[in-house]
Design a protein around this motif. Structure first.
Motif, PDB file in Angstrom:
ATOM      1  N   SER A 268       0.834  -1.219   0.000  1.00 35.55           N
ATOM      2  CA  SER A 268       0.000   0.000   0.000  1.00 35.55           C
ATOM      3  C   SER A 268       0.858   1.255   0.000  1.00 35.55           C
ATOM      4  O   SER A 268       0.477   2.272   0.582  1.00 35.55           O
ATOM      5  CB  SER A 268      -0.919   0.068   1.222  1.00 35.55           C
ATOM      6  N   SER A 270       3.275   3.580  -2.709  1.00 38.09           N
ATOM      7  CA  SER A 270       3.996   3.818  -3.969  1.00 38.09           C
ATOM      8  C   SER A 270       5.464   4.073  -3.676  1.00 38.09           C
ATOM      9  O   SER A 270       6.336   3.692  -4.443  1.00 38.09           O
ATOM     10  CB  SER A 270       3.484   5.060  -4.700  1.00 38.09           C
ATOM     11  N   THR A 307      -5.730   7.133  -6.180  1.00 35.17           N
ATOM     12  CA  THR A 307      -6.183   7.908  -5.019  1.00 35.17           C
ATOM     13  C   THR A 307      -7.221   8.944  -5.467  1.00 35.17           C
ATOM     14  O   THR A 307      -8.241   9.149  -4.801  1.00 35.17           O
ATOM     15  CB  THR A 307      -4.970   8.597  -4.358  1.00 35.17           C
ATOM     16  N   GLY A 352      -4.380   8.932   1.277  1.00 40.96           N
ATOM     17  CA  GLY A 352      -5.551   9.312   0.488  1.00 40.96           C
ATOM     18  C   GLY A 352      -6.652   9.900   1.353  1.00 40.96           C
ATOM     19  O   GLY A 352      -7.356  10.828   0.939  1.00 40.96           O
ATOM     20  N   ASP A 381      -7.078   0.984  -0.302  1.00 45.58           N
ATOM     21  CA  ASP A 381      -5.740   1.584  -0.397  1.00 45.58           C
ATOM     22  C   ASP A 381      -4.814   0.659  -1.195  1.00 45.58           C
ATOM     23  O   ASP A 381      -4.011   1.102  -2.021  1.00 45.58           O
ATOM     24  CB  ASP A 381      -5.187   1.810   1.023  1.00 45.58           C
ATOM     25  N   ARG A 384      -5.820   0.942  -4.915  1.00 41.33           N
ATOM     26  CA  ARG A 384      -5.516   2.229  -5.567  1.00 41.33           C
ATOM     27  C   ARG A 384      -4.016   2.454  -5.669  1.00 41.33           C
ATOM     28  O   ARG A 384      -3.541   3.111  -6.596  1.00 41.33           O
ATOM     29  CB  ARG A 384      -6.234   3.391  -4.891  1.00 41.33           C
ATOM     30  N   ASN A 388      -1.920   3.597  -8.793  1.00 33.55           N
ATOM     31  CA  ASN A 388      -0.973   4.729  -8.772  1.00 33.55           C
ATOM     32  C   ASN A 388       0.345   4.339  -9.431  1.00 33.55           C
ATOM     33  O   ASN A 388       0.901   5.077 -10.249  1.00 33.55           O
ATOM     34  CB  ASN A 388      -0.678   5.157  -7.320  1.00 33.55           C
TER      35      ASN A 388
HETATM   36  N1  ASP Z   1      -1.193   4.486  -0.496  1.00 30.34           N
HETATM   37  C1  ASP Z   1      -1.245   5.323  -1.653  1.00 30.34           C
HETATM   38  C2  ASP Z   1       0.106   5.355  -2.332  1.00 30.34           C
HETATM   39  O1  ASP Z   1       1.094   5.099  -1.701  1.00 30.34           O
HETATM   40  C3  ASP Z   1      -1.684   6.703  -1.328  1.00 30.34           C
HETATM   41  C4  ASP Z   1      -3.115   6.674  -0.819  1.00 30.34           C
HETATM   42  O2  ASP Z   1      -4.019   6.683  -1.656  1.00 30.34           O
HETATM   43  O3  ASP Z   1      -3.355   6.599   0.377  1.00 30.34           O
HETATM   44  O4  ASP Z   1       0.185   5.632  -3.508  1.00 30.34           O
END
Ligand code: ASP
Length: 430
Positions: A268, A270, A307, A352, A381, A384, A388
């Protein structure tokens, strides 16, 4: 069996075991203490730390090699502007798609607000936008490196690398050194990838043992639309951009990006996935180091399509639940705010929701509404973050292609960059 398939199998095993524990052993203190909060917790956290440990040194040395490899400051500026423009474009398309789907299917209209949960919700604090721009320049680079502040690290490292280039012959040994360290860091990524199946297993087992999937049911309308929008974005919007602007095969891309997606899904984050995304785009997809080293960490920090999708759907959902009419201007504000918010926050778990508080503030939705979607946010999370990371890789390929620096040979070679078994007895040649 290749490493991605192996990780996938362990991921599904972790998901299944975790869900079974959630259903049958939620109150079994031995399993909870020794397995879920013991073994799985330790193995999962160690695995995430292993990845995070690599991010700062890998980005730094890779970026030095990248900038010095470009050797041309104009090209650097071009790559920067192109990637920023494409990040903004893809995030705008993502959130517009999310709002469109959410408005069409109207999730939350029949949902009754549970005052119990919403009354106890304390809104997380969002960073003020002015700070975001001021903080691009690190007052103290050592602090930026110590805190892992990605935008500040990028800023300082690019300046440092430009300085190296301008120094000429004197700077050459440092550039050579950075190249060697970069090669070593990539080898460390390989080592970590070879233990990844167990780390991913532990992370999935722990998450699903704690979360379970049952809590999705009352929120199925919201979760369903977010998932559909995420899928449409990855397989539709991004792939159309890749085909039209990057002129490469989306099928090949989707096959090769799987490892990075699985890492993103299980961590979770990036940011923690940066080492794997970098390795994937360079060695599996044929992006040149100069482009990848800059665009991937930049994207992990400012580009968050998944996100933005969650935010678009969440805004419409909460507006429906509270019976608030947003109207076209409200939706446009949501798009603008989600864009700014994604630039201003880092790619770490749960961020997010903090960004969502910013968006709600701006359009006048009750912040405590976030409490309603918090329960399912941990699972969303994961999804997404995978989106990302896919967005970052897509834009990196497009930018590299537009600079004529994408190796289509590597891109189209199914076995390019596959992890080879590591032989620890191998010695460095003299
Ligand atoms: N966890 C997501 C990321 O690291 C960010 C989020 O949407 O909370 O890209």
């Amino acid at each position: 069996m290749n490493i991605t398939t192996k990780i996938l199998i362990w991921m599904i095993a972790g998901l299944t075991l975790g869900s079974l524990i959630n259903i049958f052993a939620a109150n079994n203190s031995v399993i909870q203490n020794y397995l879920v909060n013991g073994l799985f917790h330790i193995a999962g956290t160690v695995f995430i730390n292993l990845l995070k440990m690599l991010v700062v040194p890998l980005v730094t040395f890779s970026l030095i090699c990248g900038v010095c490899g470009i050797g041309d400051i104009n090209k650097l500026g071009r790559v920067g502007i192109k990637s920023l423009a494409l990040f903004l474009l893809s995030t705008t398309l993502a959130i517009s798609l999310a709002i469109l789907l959410a408005v069409t299917f109207s999730p939350g209209e029949s949902h009754s607000v549970s005052r119990d949960t919403s009354d106890h919700f304390v809104a997380p604090e969002a960073p003020p936008m002015t700070e975001v721009f001021i903080n691009l320049v690190p007052g103290n680079p050592i602090a930026a490196f110590a805190e892992g502040n990605m935008l500040q690290i990028i800023f300082f490292t690019i300046l440092f690398a430009i300085g190296l280039l301008l120094t000429g012959d004197q700077g050459r040994p440092l550039i050579d050194g950075a190249e060697k360290i970069n090669a070593v860091m990539m080898q460390i990524v390989n080592i970590i990838m070879s233990v990844a199946p167990y780390g991913v297993f532990a992370l999935m087992a722990k998450t699903f043992a704690i979360q379970g999937v049952g809590m999705i049911m009352p929120m199925i309308g919201y979760v369903g639309i977010v998932v559909i929008a995420l899928l449409c974005h990855v397989t539709g919007t991004l792939m159309i951009l890749l085909k039209c602007l990057g002129k490469v095969s989306p099928i090949v891309f989707l096959k090769k990006i799987r490892a990075a997606q699985i890492f993103a899904l299980s961590t979770s984050s990036s940011n923690a996935t940066i080492p794997i995304t970098l390795k994937t785009v360079e060695q599996r997809l044929g992006v040149d180091n100069s482009t990848a080293a800059f665009v991937i960490p930049f994207g992990a920090t400012i580009n968050m399509d998944g996100t933005a999708i969650m935010q678009g759907v969440a805004t419409v959902f909460i507006a429906n639940v509270y019976g608030i009419e947003l109207g076209i201007s409200g939706y446009l504000t949501v798009i603008a705010m989600a864009l700014l918010a994604s630039i201003g926050t880092a790619g770490v778990p749960g961020v997010g929701l903090i960004m969502l508080a910013m968006v709600f503030n701006q359009v006048g939705l009750p912040i405590e509404g976030i409490a309603l979607i918090m329960g399912v946010d941990r699972l969303l999370d994961m999804l997404r973050t995978a989106v990302n990371v896919t967005g970052d890789a897509t834009i990196t390929v497009i930018v590299s292609r537009s600079e004529n620096s994408l190796s289509t040979e590597v891109f189209n070679d199914p076995s390019a960059g596959l992890l080879e078994p590591i032989h620890f007895s191998r010695r460095a040649s003299k």
